[in-house]
Design an enzyme around this catalytic site. Sequence first.
Site, PDB file in Angstrom:
ATOM      1  N   GLU A 239       0.883  -1.177   0.000  1.00 33.96           N
ATOM      2  CA  GLU A 239       0.000   0.000   0.000  1.00 33.96           C
ATOM      3  C   GLU A 239       0.913   1.217   0.000  1.00 33.96           C
ATOM      4  O   GLU A 239       1.451   1.599   1.045  1.00 33.96           O
ATOM      5  CB  GLU A 239      -0.873   0.017   1.268  1.00 33.96           C
ATOM      6  CG  GLU A 239      -1.859  -1.121   1.370  1.00 33.96           C
ATOM      7  CD  GLU A 239      -2.935  -1.075   0.306  1.00 33.96           C
ATOM      8  OE1 GLU A 239      -2.987  -0.096  -0.465  1.00 33.96           O
ATOM      9  OE2 GLU A 239      -3.709  -2.025   0.242  1.00 33.96           O
ATOM     10  N   CYS A 273      -2.334   9.225   2.286  1.00 36.18           N
ATOM     11  CA  CYS A 273      -1.985   8.477   1.079  1.00 36.18           C
ATOM     12  C   CYS A 273      -3.032   8.734   0.011  1.00 36.18           C
ATOM     13  O   CYS A 273      -2.733   9.058  -1.118  1.00 36.18           O
ATOM     14  CB  CYS A 273      -1.881   6.993   1.384  1.00 36.18           C
ATOM     15  SG  CYS A 273      -3.314   6.354   2.224  1.00 36.18           S
TER      16      CYS A 273
HETATM   17  N1  LIG Z   1      -1.467   3.340   0.512  1.00 36.30           N
HETATM   18  C1  LIG Z   1      -1.661   3.476   1.811  1.00 36.30           C
HETATM   19  O1  LIG Z   1      -2.486   2.818   2.407  1.00 36.30           O
HETATM   20  C2  LIG Z   1      -0.854   4.478   2.596  1.00 36.30           C
HETATM   21  C3  LIG Z   1      -1.326   4.919   3.838  1.00 36.30           C
HETATM   22  C4  LIG Z   1      -0.600   5.862   4.544  1.00 36.30           C
HETATM   23  C5  LIG Z   1       0.593   6.362   4.015  1.00 36.30           C
HETATM   24  N2  LIG Z   1       1.022   5.910   2.816  1.00 36.30           N
HETATM   25  C6  LIG Z   1       2.262   6.455   2.229  1.00 36.30           C
HETATM   26  O2  LIG Z   1       3.291   6.480   3.219  1.00 36.30           O
HETATM   27  C7  LIG Z   1       4.211   7.529   2.931  1.00 36.30           C
HETATM   28  C8  LIG Z   1       4.459   8.371   4.166  1.00 36.30           C
HETATM   29  O3  LIG Z   1       4.813   7.600   5.258  1.00 36.30           O
HETATM   30  P1  LIG Z   1       6.339   7.404   5.721  1.00 36.30           P
HETATM   31  O4  LIG Z   1       7.104   8.602   5.340  1.00 36.30           O
HETATM   32  O5  LIG Z   1       6.336   6.983   7.142  1.00 36.30           O
HETATM   33  O6  LIG Z   1       6.756   6.183   4.781  1.00 36.30           O
HETATM   34  P2  LIG Z   1       8.117   5.356   4.761  1.00 36.30           P
HETATM   35  O7  LIG Z   1       8.035   4.504   3.565  1.00 36.30           O
HETATM   36  O8  LIG Z   1       9.303   6.230   4.926  1.00 36.30           O
HETATM   37  O9  LIG Z   1       8.049   4.450   6.095  1.00 36.30           O
HETATM   38  C9  LIG Z   1       7.031   3.507   6.296  1.00 36.30           C
HETATM   39  C10 LIG Z   1       7.529   2.428   7.254  1.00 36.30           C
HETATM   40  O10 LIG Z   1       8.560   1.675   6.639  1.00 36.30           O
HETATM   41  C11 LIG Z   1       9.620   1.480   7.553  1.00 36.30           C
HETATM   42  N3  LIG Z   1      10.865   1.237   6.801  1.00 36.30           N
HETATM   43  C12 LIG Z   1      11.810   2.132   6.427  1.00 36.30           C
HETATM   44  N4  LIG Z   1      12.798   1.497   5.743  1.00 36.30           N
HETATM   45  C13 LIG Z   1      12.459   0.187   5.673  1.00 36.30           C
HETATM   46  C14 LIG Z   1      13.060  -0.967   5.084  1.00 36.30           C
HETATM   47  N5  LIG Z   1      14.208  -0.900   4.416  1.00 36.30           N
HETATM   48  N6  LIG Z   1      12.423  -2.158   5.211  1.00 36.30           N
HETATM   49  C15 LIG Z   1      11.243  -2.245   5.847  1.00 36.30           C
HETATM   50  N7  LIG Z   1      10.628  -1.181   6.439  1.00 36.30           N
HETATM   51  C16 LIG Z   1      11.226   0.023   6.343  1.00 36.30           C
HETATM   52  C17 LIG Z   1       9.601   2.741   8.374  1.00 36.30           C
HETATM   53  O11 LIG Z   1      10.311   2.567   9.576  1.00 36.30           O
HETATM   54  C18 LIG Z   1       8.098   2.946   8.555  1.00 36.30           C
HETATM   55  O12 LIG Z   1       7.622   2.163   9.628  1.00 36.30           O
HETATM   56  C19 LIG Z   1       3.567   8.325   1.814  1.00 36.30           C
HETATM   57  O13 LIG Z   1       4.140   7.992   0.582  1.00 36.30           O
HETATM   58  C20 LIG Z   1       2.104   7.877   1.848  1.00 36.30           C
HETATM   59  O14 LIG Z   1       1.422   8.033   0.627  1.00 36.30           O
HETATM   60  C21 LIG Z   1       0.334   4.981   2.096  1.00 36.30           C
END
Ligand SMILES: NC(=O)c1ccc[n+]([C@@H]2O[C@H](COP(=O)([O-])OP(=O)(O)OC[C@H]3O[C@@H](n4cnc5c(N)ncnc54)[C@H](O)[C@@H]3O)[C@@H](O)[C@H]2O)c1
Length: 534
Positions: A239, A273
Site C-alpha cells: 500500500e 496516502c
Molecule cells: N497506501 C496506503 O495505504 C498508505 C497509507 C498511509 C501512508 N502511505 C504512504 O506512506 C508515505 C508516508 O509515510 P512514511 O514517510 O512513514 O513512509 P516510509 O516509507 O518512509 O516508512 C514507512 C515504514 O517503513 C519502515 N521502513 C523504512 N525502511 C524500511 C526498510 N528498508 N524495510 C522495511 N521497512 C522500512 C519505516 O520505519 C516505517 O515504519 C507516503 O508515501 C504515503 O502516501 C500509504
Amino acid sequence: GLLAWAGKQRVPALEVDLEGTRYTHMDVRAAIKESKEASKVWRSSSFAQRRLLLKTLVKYVVENQEAICRISARDSGKPLVDASFGEVLGTCEKIWWLCSEGERYLKPESRSAGYMMFYKKARVEYHPVGVVGAIVPWNYPFHNILNPLTAALFAGNGAVIKVSEHATWSALAYERVIDAALAAVGAPKGLVRIVTGYGEAGNALVTGGVDKLIFVGSTAIGHKVLEAAATTLTPVVLELGGKDAFVILEDADLATVTATALRGAFQSCGQNCAGAERFIVHRSLADRLLERAVDVVRRMRQGPAAGPEVVDCGSMCMPGQAEKVQALIDDAVAKGAKVLAGGKLPDQSKGLFYPPTVITGVTRGMRIWEEEVFGPVMTVIPFDTEDEAIALANDCPFGLGSAVFSRSAARARRVGAQLEAGMTSINDFATTYMCQSLPFGGVKESGFDRFAGVEGLRGLCVPKAVAEDRWPFSTAIPPLLQYPVSDKAFEFCQALVCMFYAPDLSENFKGLLRLAACFVPLPGFVTGRAKKTA
Ligand SMILES: NC(=O)c1ccc[n+]([C@@H]2O[C@H](COP(=O)([O-])OP(=O)(O)OC[C@H]3O[C@@H](n4cnc5c(N)ncnc54)[C@H](O)[C@@H]3O)[C@@H](O)[C@H]2O)c1
C-alpha cells in the site's frame, strides 16, 4: 461480563519510556516467534470470542476517543477533528464491519464443482495464515496499528506491527490500550506485538518468518520491501503513495464540491496516502473554484494541533517534509505556475507549519505534476472535454483513489470507470474507505494486492480448496485407468472429452457410445490399440 469489566478499566497513563525502543533483528524475530506460538491457540478461537475482543477494543476506543485523538495530535500534528475522522471513525467502522459481516466471509464457501466433476462438492475454507506482519507509517498513528491488527485477529492470526520511528511515543501509549483489551478477553500472551525502531526493524519483520506482510508506506521503501520479501518468499501487500485525481465536470454543484475539495486537500495537512492532490476542473468552473478556495484558505487557522486553540490545519510531521513541499512549489513557479494562496514556508523556528496552498498553471514537466506532494497543496488543472479530463487524471504514475463530480451520477460513473485507480468515489471523496466491505489499494506505483474489505480479510487467510464426494458413496478410478492401464485407456479418455466437451450434441452422443464401447463391444466401434493401427 467481560465487556462490563473491560469498560471499567481506566485509560492507561500516557507517560511512555522511549528507552530501548530500537528493536534489533533478534528482538523482531523473538516477537514473531512469540506471536506465532500464541497464534496456534488463537486460530481455534470462535468467531464469538473474536467479536468479544473487537467489541472490548471498540468500547475502549469510544470511551477514550479524546485521549486517542490528543495523543495522535501531539505525535502527528493533526487537529483533533482530523484525528477524530482518521483515527477514531475509521477504526470504529472497521470493527463494526468485522463484527457484523466478517464471519460471513470467513466461513467455508461452497463453489460449483464444474461440469465433469458433477458428482463432487467443492468449497473454499479460509484458514488463518499464522502471523501477519505489518509495517506502517506515522500519518495516522492509531488507525495504522488498529487497521491491520483488527483484521488479522478476526481472521484468527497473530500480529506483529512495526510502527514508524516517527510515531513511537503514540504507539507505546496505544499499545497499552490494546494489551488491556487482549488481557480482558483472555487472549494468549504475545498474540499482538508492537515493534518500534527504524528501517532495519522493518527489514527484520519482512524476512523474519511472518506468514503475510502488509507494507504501508512510500513507494521508495516499497521497492526495498519487495526486494527483501523475494529472499524469503514472504507474500506481501504493498500500500504505497498516492496522488489522487479529483475530477469536477462542468455540471457539478460547485457549492457542495468546494467544501469536499478543501477537506480532500487539507485534511491532516495533506499528509494522506489517498489525499486529493490533483483537482482536474472544467474550465468554466475553474476560476470560481479557485476564488472560493482562496477565500476559505485565507480564513483557515493553522497552529499547534495539541494546543488550547481550535485550529483547522496543524503541522507537517516529518523533518524535511516542509522543505520538500517548498521545493516542489518553487520548481512549479520557476516553470510558470501561479501560487494564489500560501506557497511560502514560514520561519522554521516556528515549527513545520507549511501553509494551505492553492496553485494553478501546473503543467507536465514540472516535478509537482508527477511527484507525490504529501502536503497541504491544492493543484487546480483546467480541462475542456471529458476525454481530456480522463487523460489528465490518468497521466500520473500513481493510482490509489479518485473522485468524480457531476449532477448526472451516470456520467460521473462513466468517467469514473475510465480512471486508472484502485478506488473511485462518485460525487464524494474517499467514501470508499468508510465502506469497510470494500477493498483498499491501488494500481501502478500505488502498489498491489488489497488490504481491508472482503478481499483484504480473506487475504489474511490460506484459501484452502477442498473437494469431496457429493453422494454417500465414494468414486474410484475406473478399472481400465488403473495401473497397469488397459489398452483401451487412451480411447476412454478421448471418448470422455468428446462426451463432455465436443461442441455439438451428436458428437457428445458419439462420445458416450465410444465410452460404452470401451466396456462392451459395440458394432462399428473399434477401441484400444487396434484403433490406432486401423
Ligand atoms: N497506501 C496506503 O495505504 C498508505 C497509507 C498511509 C501512508 N502511505 C504512504 O506512506 C508515505 C508516508 O509515510 P512514511 O514517510 O512513514 O513512509 P516510509 O516509507 O518512509 O516508512 C514507512 C515504514 O517503513 C519502515 N521502513 C523504512 N525502511 C524500511 C526498510 N528498508 N524495510 C522495511 N521497512 C522500512 C519505516 O520505519 C516505517 O515504519 C507516503 O508515501 C504515503 O502516501 C500509504
